[in-house]
Scaffold this active site. Structure first.
Site, PDB file in Angstrom:
ATOM      1  N   GLU A  63     -44.347  78.144  55.956  1.00  0.00           N
ATOM      2  CA  GLU A  63     -43.641  77.463  54.876  1.00  0.00           C
ATOM      3  C   GLU A  63     -42.370  76.868  55.495  1.00  0.00           C
ATOM      4  O   GLU A  63     -41.520  77.601  55.975  1.00  0.00           O
ATOM      5  CB  GLU A  63     -43.248  78.433  53.762  1.00  0.00           C
ATOM      6  CG  GLU A  63     -44.386  79.307  53.240  1.00  0.00           C
ATOM      7  CD  GLU A  63     -43.852  80.468  52.414  1.00  0.00           C
ATOM      8  OE1 GLU A  63     -42.744  80.361  51.848  1.00  0.00           O
ATOM      9  OE2 GLU A  63     -44.539  81.498  52.351  1.00  0.00           O
ATOM     10  N   TYR A  65     -43.548  71.327  47.234  1.00  0.00           N
ATOM     11  CA  TYR A  65     -42.745  71.447  46.019  1.00  0.00           C
ATOM     12  C   TYR A  65     -41.265  71.375  46.366  1.00  0.00           C
ATOM     13  O   TYR A  65     -40.879  71.338  47.542  1.00  0.00           O
ATOM     14  CB  TYR A  65     -43.067  72.754  45.286  1.00  0.00           C
ATOM     15  CG  TYR A  65     -42.740  74.019  46.041  1.00  0.00           C
ATOM     16  CD1 TYR A  65     -41.604  74.768  45.739  1.00  0.00           C
ATOM     17  CD2 TYR A  65     -43.583  74.495  47.045  1.00  0.00           C
ATOM     18  CE1 TYR A  65     -41.310  75.938  46.411  1.00  0.00           C
ATOM     19  CE2 TYR A  65     -43.300  75.665  47.723  1.00  0.00           C
ATOM     20  CZ  TYR A  65     -42.161  76.379  47.408  1.00  0.00           C
ATOM     21  OH  TYR A  65     -41.867  77.540  48.087  1.00  0.00           O
ATOM     22  N   THR A  69     -48.334  75.211  54.740  1.00  0.00           N
ATOM     23  CA  THR A  69     -49.628  74.884  55.331  1.00  0.00           C
ATOM     24  C   THR A  69     -50.754  75.551  54.561  1.00  0.00           C
ATOM     25  O   THR A  69     -50.534  76.445  53.740  1.00  0.00           O
ATOM     26  CB  THR A  69     -49.710  75.356  56.789  1.00  0.00           C
ATOM     27  OG1 THR A  69     -49.741  76.798  56.814  1.00  0.00           O
ATOM     28  CG2 THR A  69     -48.530  74.861  57.605  1.00  0.00           C
ATOM     29  N   TRP A  76     -52.481  80.367  44.875  1.00  0.00           N
ATOM     30  CA  TRP A  76     -53.090  80.674  46.167  1.00  0.00           C
ATOM     31  C   TRP A  76     -54.335  81.526  46.018  1.00  0.00           C
ATOM     32  O   TRP A  76     -55.321  81.328  46.748  1.00  0.00           O
ATOM     33  CB  TRP A  76     -52.079  81.397  47.063  1.00  0.00           C
ATOM     34  CG  TRP A  76     -50.909  80.566  47.449  1.00  0.00           C
ATOM     35  CD1 TRP A  76     -49.662  80.599  46.901  1.00  0.00           C
ATOM     36  CD2 TRP A  76     -50.873  79.544  48.453  1.00  0.00           C
ATOM     37  NE1 TRP A  76     -48.843  79.669  47.504  1.00  0.00           N
ATOM     38  CE2 TRP A  76     -49.553  79.010  48.460  1.00  0.00           C
ATOM     39  CE3 TRP A  76     -51.812  79.043  49.349  1.00  0.00           C
ATOM     40  CZ2 TRP A  76     -49.168  77.992  49.330  1.00  0.00           C
ATOM     41  CZ3 TRP A  76     -51.424  78.030  50.230  1.00  0.00           C
ATOM     42  CH2 TRP A  76     -50.123  77.517  50.212  1.00  0.00           C
ATOM     43  N   ASP A 105     -37.693  73.209  46.307  1.00  0.00           N
ATOM     44  CA  ASP A 105     -37.102  74.538  46.252  1.00  0.00           C
ATOM     45  C   ASP A 105     -35.587  74.374  46.330  1.00  0.00           C
ATOM     46  O   ASP A 105     -35.046  74.035  47.386  1.00  0.00           O
ATOM     47  CB  ASP A 105     -37.613  75.389  47.417  1.00  0.00           C
ATOM     48  CG  ASP A 105     -37.075  76.813  47.388  1.00  0.00           C
ATOM     49  OD1 ASP A 105     -36.408  77.164  46.408  1.00  0.00           O
ATOM     50  OD2 ASP A 105     -37.317  77.557  48.354  1.00  0.00           O
ATOM     51  N   GLU A 124     -40.140  71.657  50.262  1.00  0.00           N
ATOM     52  CA  GLU A 124     -40.777  72.738  51.006  1.00  0.00           C
ATOM     53  C   GLU A 124     -42.258  72.425  51.120  1.00  0.00           C
ATOM     54  O   GLU A 124     -42.922  72.113  50.126  1.00  0.00           O
ATOM     55  CB  GLU A 124     -40.570  74.092  50.333  1.00  0.00           C
ATOM     56  CG  GLU A 124     -41.238  75.235  51.091  1.00  0.00           C
ATOM     57  CD  GLU A 124     -40.640  76.593  50.787  1.00  0.00           C
ATOM     58  OE1 GLU A 124     -41.262  77.601  51.162  1.00  0.00           O
ATOM     59  OE2 GLU A 124     -39.541  76.642  50.188  1.00  0.00           O
ATOM     60  N   ARG A 130     -49.427  73.174  50.177  1.00  0.00           N
ATOM     61  CA  ARG A 130     -48.659  73.054  48.945  1.00  0.00           C
ATOM     62  C   ARG A 130     -47.332  72.378  49.258  1.00  0.00           C
ATOM     63  O   ARG A 130     -46.745  72.592  50.329  1.00  0.00           O
ATOM     64  CB  ARG A 130     -48.421  74.436  48.331  1.00  0.00           C
ATOM     65  CG  ARG A 130     -47.549  74.415  47.074  1.00  0.00           C
ATOM     66  CD  ARG A 130     -47.526  75.746  46.323  1.00  0.00           C
ATOM     67  NE  ARG A 130     -46.534  75.713  45.265  1.00  0.00           N
ATOM     68  CZ  ARG A 130     -46.690  75.110  44.101  1.00  0.00           C
ATOM     69  NH1 ARG A 130     -47.817  74.493  43.834  1.00  0.00           N
ATOM     70  NH2 ARG A 130     -45.734  75.107  43.194  1.00  0.00           N
TER      71      ARG A 130
END
Length: 469
Positions: A8, A65, A75, A430, A67, A72, A63
Site C-alpha cells: 500500500e 482511494y 497492489t 478484499w 486517505d 493511496e 485498490r
C-alpha cells in the site's frame, strides 16, 4: 514466495495548483474511475473517513482511494515478486498518465516518498504478508523478528536529507542537530516495538489483527516501518527478504538473538550512513548490522523447503548487497535506493558548492521520487529494469488492466467485470463481493483464484445474468 504479499503506497503530491477545487488528488481519482474506467467506485461508506465515492477497487486487482487527502494505491494480492512489482508499477503509471491526460503534468507531480520536509509529516509504504494463524509467535521468535526489522533498512532504505525536527512553520530557529543524510526515511518516525495503531506511536510491528481472510487460518502481517522504493532491485529485496524471515518464523527456525533496544538500533543505523553500524544485543555483545543480516541469510538458506525462483533470486540479491556493504557500496548504485540517492546528491552538492542544509538538497531529495521519468532523479542512473531482474510472474498478463491469475484478485476482478457490464448494485471488499440482494461471494481464501460456477453460487450467478440482459 510461499506466501501472498501486497503493498500500500501513499503518494505525496507537489502542485502549483493549490488554490483550485477540487484538488489534484481528487481530480486524478475521478478521472481514473469515471473517465478511464479502471475499476468500480465504492457506492457505500467503508468507514467514517471513507465515504461512498472516496475510492474503489480496480480491475487489475488493486485498490485506489483518498486517505486524509492523499492518493493511496494498493497492489493486488500477489504470490510472485514479479507480479507484486509489476502491480505496484502499474499504479505509478496510472497516476502519471492521469496527470498527463488532465494536462497538469507540468504543474503537478506525484512523489513516491515518505516525508514532507516542510511540515515534518510522514506518509507510508505499508507491506502486507499472509502469515499462517498457527505461526509460533513466541517471545524468542518475536525478538528475532524485531531485530531483523530494525536493521533491514540498511539493505532497502530509501535515504533522506536531514532528520525530523521542529517544522519550519513553527520556529525555524528550533531546527537543531541537523543530519546531512541518513539511510531510512521512516526511521525517525518509529517510536516503539509493537503497537496496534498506525498514525500515532508508530511501531516496528503493527499488532492490529485484521486478516482480510479466514481468521482461523491466516493473519495479515502488516508493516509500516519501510520506505517507498524507486529501484526495482531494492523493492524486490525488501519484500523477498522479509518473506524468507517469515518462512523461518513459521518453521520455528528463527535465529536465537535479540537486540537490547530495536528502535534505538534502527535510529542509530539510519543516522550513520558511513557505518560501522554497531548495535548492541540483549546479552551485551556488539555486532554490526551486516553481521546480523548475514546471520539471518544463513538461517534462511539452511531452511529445508522446496526452493522457488523467488527464493533463489532473493538469497543471491541479499548476499550481493551484504558484500557491497562490506566492501564497496558503489557496487550497489542503481540497486539500493539510499546509496544511489546519496551518490547523486553528493555529485550535485559538490558541483554546485552547496551544503547539505541548502533547501536545494531537500528539493532534489523529493525529485528522486518523482513518478514523472522526465523529472525523476532516480531515472538518471543506470539500473536493472524490472524485466531484467528475471523474476517469475512477469509477462503473463497486463498489470495495468488484469489481476494476477493465481490469487483471489483474479476472481474479484472477474466478478467486477461482470458487474460493470450488467450495471448491478454491489459491495466490494478484499475478502468478499456482494452482488445485488442475493449474491454473495466469499474470498476468504486468498489462494483461490477461480470464480464459482453457477451450481456453486446460484444466487450471484442469477443476479449477474438477469441484470445484464
Amino acid at each position: 514466495m510461499r506466501r501472498i504479499a501486497g503493498l500500500e503506497t501513499e503518494y505525496g503530491c507537489l502542485s502549483q495548483r493549490t488554490m483550485e477545487s477540487p484538488p489534484v488528488p481528487e481530480r486524478v481519482r475521478d478521472h481514473l474511475f469515471y473517465r478511464e474506467g479502471v475499476g468500480l467506485i465504492d457506492v457505500h461508506d467503508r468507514d467514517y473517513d471513507e465515504p461512498a465515492g472516496n475510492g474503489g477497487f480496480l480491475f487489475n486487482g488493486g485498490r485506489l482511494y483518498l486517505d486524509m487527502g492523499h492518493i493511496e494505491y494498493c497492489t493486488a494480492e500477489c504470490r510472485f515478486l514479479g507480479d507484486l512489482l509489476a502491480s505496484d508499477r502499474a499504479g505509478e503509471k496510472l497516476l502519471q498518465r492521469a496527470l498527463n491526460d488532465l494536462g497538469i503534468a507540468g504543474e503537478s507531480s506525484f512523489i513516491k516518498n515518505n516525508i514532507d520536509h516542510y511540515t515534518g509529516a510522514t506518509f507510508g509504504c505499508h507491506e502486507n504478508y499472509l502469515l499462517q494463524r498457527d505461526a509460533p509467535l513466541s517471545q524468542g521468535n518475536v525478538d528475532a523478528l524485531l531485530a531483523f526489522l530494525a536493521v533491514r533498512g540498511l539493505m532497502v532504505g530509501a535515504g533522506r536529507v536531514g532528520t525530523v525536527m521542529v517544522p519550519r512553520g513553527v520556529d525555524r530557529g528550533a531546527r537543531t542537530r541537523a543530519l546531512p543524510f541518513q539511510v531510512m526515511q521512516r526511521a525517525d518516525y518509529i517510536q516503539t516495538e509493537i503497537y496496534e495503531w498506525v498514525q500515532f506511536n508508530r511501531a516496528l510491528i503493527n499488532a492490529r489483527d485484521e486478516p482480510l481472510g479466514d481468521p482461523c487460518r491466516f493473519r495479515r502481517f502488516h508493516l509500516l516501518l519501510g520506505d517507498s522504493n524507486m529501484l526495482p532491485f531494492c523493492q524486490a529485496l525488501k519484500v523477498g527478504s522479509t518473506s524468507l524471515v517469515l518462512d523461518l518464523l513459521e518453521a520455528d527456525r528463527m535465529p536465537r538473538l535479540a537486540l537490547a533496544d530495536p528502535v534505538r538500533a534502527m535510529h542509530q543505523i539510519s543516522h550513520c550512513p558511513d557505518g560501522p553500524w554497531l548495535i548492541e544485543l540483549s546479552d551485551g555483545r556488539r555486532w554490526t548490522a551486516v553481521e546480523l543480516l548475514e546471520h539471518f541469510l544463513t538461517a534462511a538458506s539452511r531452511l529445508d523447503r522446496e526452493e522457488d525462483r523467488d527464493t533463489v533470486w532473493t538469497c543471491l540479491a541479499w548476499e550481493e548487497v551484504l558484500r557491497g556493504l562490506r566492501e564497496d557500496t558503489e557496487a550497489l548504485l542503481g540497486k539500493v535506493d539510499w546509496i544511489t540517492k546519496r551518490h547523486l546528491l553528493e555529485l550535485f552538492r559538490t558541483q554546485e558548492g552547496v551544503g547539505w542544509d541548502d533547501p536545494w538538497m531537500e528539493s532534489l531529495d523529493l525529485e528522486y521520487h518523482n513518478l514523472n521519468e522526465k523529472r525523476s532523479l532516480a531515472a538518471l542512473i543506470p539500473q536493472p529494469s524490472l524485466e531484467a531482474l528475471g523474476l517469475p510472474g512477469l509477462g503473463d498478463h497486463d498489470p495495468e488492466r488484469d489481476a494476477p491469475r493465481n490469487t483471489r484478485a483474479h476472481a474479484r476482478s472477474q466478478l467486477m467485470r461482470r458487474m460493470a457490464a450488467g450495471k448491478i448494485s454491489y459491495v466490494i471488499d478484499w475478502d468478499y463481493v456482494q452482488v445485488g440482494n442475493s449474491g454473495y461471494y466469499s474470498l476468504e481464501d486468498p489462494f483461490v483464484s477461480a470464480v464459482p460456477s453457477k451450481a456453486e453460487l446460484p444466487g450471484l450467478c442469477e443476479d449477474l445474468e438477469l441484470r445484464s440482459k
